[in-house]
Design a protein around this motif. Structure first.
Motif, mmCIF file in Angstrom:
data_model
loop_
_atom_site.group_PDB
_atom_site.id
_atom_site.type_symbol
_atom_site.label_atom_id
_atom_site.label_comp_id
_atom_site.label_asym_id
_atom_site.label_seq_id
_atom_site.Cartn_x
_atom_site.Cartn_y
_atom_site.Cartn_z
ATOM 1 N N ASN A 269 -32.732 -46.590 36.175
ATOM 2 C CA ASN A 269 -32.905 -45.182 35.800
ATOM 3 C C ASN A 269 -32.186 -44.225 36.743
ATOM 4 O OD1 ASN A 269 -35.872 -46.562 35.060
ATOM 5 N ND2 ASN A 269 -35.005 -45.271 33.444
ATOM 6 N N GLN B 171 -46.848 -36.684 33.988
ATOM 7 C CA GLN B 171 -46.960 -37.277 32.658
ATOM 8 C C GLN B 171 -47.405 -36.204 31.654
ATOM 9 O OE1 GLN B 171 -45.326 -39.749 32.344
ATOM 10 N NE2 GLN B 171 -46.060 -41.184 30.840
ATOM 11 N N ASP C 141 -47.827 -37.855 22.719
ATOM 12 C CA ASP C 141 -46.571 -38.547 22.419
ATOM 13 C C ASP C 141 -46.274 -38.461 20.924
ATOM 14 O OD1 ASP C 141 -46.192 -39.266 25.015
ATOM 15 O OD2 ASP C 141 -46.767 -41.367 24.774
ATOM 16 N N SER D 84 -38.940 -40.288 28.252
ATOM 17 C CA SER D 84 -39.148 -41.617 27.643
ATOM 18 C C SER D 84 -38.486 -41.708 26.278
ATOM 19 C CB SER D 84 -40.645 -41.936 27.538
ATOM 20 O OG SER D 84 -41.237 -42.043 28.804
ATOM 21 N N TYR D 85 -37.180 -41.418 26.215
ATOM 22 C CA TYR D 85 -36.523 -41.344 24.910
ATOM 23 C C TYR D 85 -35.284 -42.221 24.756
ATOM 24 C CZ TYR D 85 -33.790 -37.816 27.515
ATOM 25 O OH TYR D 85 -33.038 -37.146 28.450
ATOM 26 N N MET E 65 -36.526 -45.921 20.738
ATOM 27 C CA MET E 65 -37.556 -44.948 21.095
ATOM 28 C C MET E 65 -37.722 -43.793 20.107
ATOM 29 S SD MET E 65 -39.093 -45.861 23.869
ATOM 30 C CE MET E 65 -38.916 -46.957 25.279
ATOM 31 N N HIS F 2 -40.978 -41.457 20.434
ATOM 32 C CA HIS F 2 -40.812 -40.472 21.500
ATOM 33 C C HIS F 2 -39.668 -39.530 21.166
ATOM 34 C CE1 HIS F 2 -42.749 -43.468 24.538
ATOM 35 N NE2 HIS F 2 -43.644 -42.593 24.108
ATOM 36 N N HIS G 217 -44.354 -35.204 30.293
ATOM 37 C CA HIS G 217 -44.069 -36.613 30.000
ATOM 38 C C HIS G 217 -42.667 -37.007 30.466
ATOM 39 C CE1 HIS G 217 -43.955 -40.415 27.666
ATOM 40 N NE2 HIS G 217 -45.274 -40.349 27.751
ATOM 41 N N TRP G 218 -42.328 -36.636 31.692
ATOM 42 C CA TRP G 218 -41.041 -37.023 32.276
ATOM 43 C C TRP G 218 -41.217 -37.090 33.798
ATOM 44 C CZ3 TRP G 218 -38.318 -33.971 35.804
ATOM 45 C CH2 TRP G 218 -38.806 -32.668 35.980
ATOM 46 N N MET H 88 -41.539 -44.290 34.990
ATOM 47 C CA MET H 88 -40.314 -44.639 34.279
ATOM 48 C C MET H 88 -40.584 -45.820 33.357
ATOM 49 S SD MET H 88 -38.492 -42.244 35.334
ATOM 50 C CE MET H 88 -37.151 -42.677 34.240
ATOM 51 N N MET H 89 -40.598 -45.551 32.051
ATOM 52 C CA MET H 89 -40.906 -46.592 31.069
ATOM 53 C C MET H 89 -39.848 -46.656 29.970
ATOM 54 S SD MET H 89 -45.075 -46.225 30.829
ATOM 55 C CE MET H 89 -45.061 -44.458 30.499
ATOM 56 N N SER H 90 -38.700 -46.066 30.225
ATOM 57 C CA SER H 90 -37.593 -46.096 29.278
ATOM 58 C C SER H 90 -36.290 -46.132 30.079
ATOM 59 C CB SER H 90 -37.666 -44.883 28.346
ATOM 60 O OG SER H 90 -37.704 -43.687 29.108
#
Length: 426
Positions: A106, A171, A319, A345-346, A352, A356, A378-379, A383-385
């Motif tokens: 990321n 988040q 979300d 998360s996009y 996604m 998202h 939500h950024w 880190m999940m994307s």
């Protein structure tokens, strides 16, 4: 009981080969069952969506007393499903493709101290939050106020009937004050999403702890994913607040001993009176999914929430992928004073986009809602994307310029910074 357990162990020792065959057979059978059930649900979903489209022309667009057929929640075979053409279910192969081809890192710097400058964290404006809270909900703070608030108006000049405070804590967790009501959204204060040792870790520390904030009156929970619902917060607040949750989630709270829960379907409204002031909480559609353990996927609904006071309103999105339902929310309840919309998360979009939104979609939703102001959430937290950790900020700025939004109309806030919105009226 102990004798039966001993007999069971003895049988396993004697029948080890049979046990392996039984386990493999059970797993294979369950897999086939899931595939058949998913296919049946998908087929049934498609049929019902087409039926709803046929019904749509019989419903007056001016009628706001009942939900439009296309935007009502849908429950099939014991699961909630998305009723929008913009949704596509992900397969196991989609997930494997993403894992195998995904980017890593990321763009995070090798020297994590760089994050101190890139993602600054400031403490909330506690005197301001206390000034907007009733005496019983206030916290005593002795720390000197951060200089970032030096240009804020004096406490004595504030008017909580015409001003809104919004403090983003990471988040989708926000602490919002509106017309004397303290609102907490999708609370998570822990270092990792699942347990202290499991799940993505925060890039930056939480700006404050729950105990540092004025006591919330209501908590809005958009869905039950770990990064949106922290069981430690649930236990800490317990029945001292009113929880607003989507359909199917009340039982989970009951198992934690929490019963002060309002469970709402899309478009359902609930009135609440706090300190002799009446407010309305409305659940609205989003395009997402739910689940906490793999066995409860989509057993509960996912939802956004709109809180309306006498003259102000706050929209908590949670979300979502982009779908036409937000235009309907704006038509029914807009204009909206303040919205908290996800902007992270996009990536990658092929995987996604259905669950998202990206910053461009977020600005579209801002416009669909008729929101006066929006903050991007939500950024920059977990880190999940695959996008660069600062991409949401840059992409939001580009989207605001593209759609010619006014300065500060839609911003990516600083962790912990209390924002004050004045002169908002519907």
């Amino acid at each position: 009981m102990s004798r039966a357990f001993g007999m069971g162990l003895g049988w396993l020792k004697v029948n080890r080969p049979s046990t392996s065959v039984c386990c493999i057979g059970a797993i294979a059978g369950y897999t086939v069952y899931c595939l058949v059930a998913d296919q049946w649900i998908a087929s049934r979903r498609s049929t019902l969506i087409q039926k709803r489209k046929q019904q749509e022309h019989t419903v007056s667009t001016k009628d706001v007393s009942s939900p439009p057929p296309l935007y009502a929640s849908l429950f099939i075979g014991g699961r909630f499903v998305n009723p929008f053409d913009t949704w596509r279910d992900k397969t196991l192969w989609d997930f494997i493709k993403w894992i195998v081809t995904r980017k890593t890192g990321n763009g995070l710097p090798a020297d994590r101290s760089q994050l101190h400058d890139d993602l600054p964290v400031v403490p909330p404006h506690f005197p301001l939050l206390d000034a907007f809270s009733p005496p019983g909900a206030r916290r005593l703070h002795t720390k000197e106020e951060d200089p970032v608030y030096a240009e804020y108006p004096g406490i004595e000049s504030l008017n909580r009937d015409s001003q809104i405070t919004a403090t983003w804590l990471g988040q989708s967790t926000c602490f919002v004050q509106m017309e004397g009501l303290n609102i907490l959204t999708d609370p998570i204060f822990k270092r990792r999403t699942v347990f202290s040792w499991l799940g993505p870790e925060r890039l930056r520390p939480v700006p404050c702890q729950l105990k540092d904030l004025p006591h919330p009156d209501i908590v809005l929970v958009s869905h039950n994913h770990f990064d949106h619902l922290d069981i430690d917060v649930v236990k800490a607040l317990g029945n001292s607040v009113t929880w607003y949750v989507p359909l199917g989630l009340r039982d989970w709270f009951a198992r934690q001993g929490i019963y002060k829960v309002k469970e709402l379907d899309w478009w359902h409204e609930s009135e609440i009176t706090v300190r002799d002031v009446a407010y309305k909480v409305i659940a609205a559609p989003t395009q997402h999914w739910s689940g906490r353990n793999g066995l409860d996927s989509n057993c509960s609904l996912w939802s956004s929430f709109l809180v309306k006071g006498a003259s102000q309103s706050f929209f908590h999105c949670g979300d979502t992928g982009y779908c036409p339902a937000f235009k309907e929310v704006g038509r029914r309840y807009g204009p909206i004073s303040l919205a908290a919309l996800p902007i992270g998360s996009y990536e990658p979009r092929w995987y996604m986009c259905h669950q998202h939104i990206n910053p461009d979609d977020a600005v579209k939703i801002h416009r669909d809602l008729g929101a006066k102001w929006s903050i991007g959430v939500h950024w920059g937290t977990f880190m999940m994307s695959d996008e660069h950790y600062l991409a949401p900020v840059h992409d939001l700025k580009a989207a605001c310029e593209k759609y010619e939004l006014g300065i500060d109309e839609f911003i990516a806030p600083t962790f912990g910074k209390t924002l004050l919105y004045s002169g908002i009226s519907e």
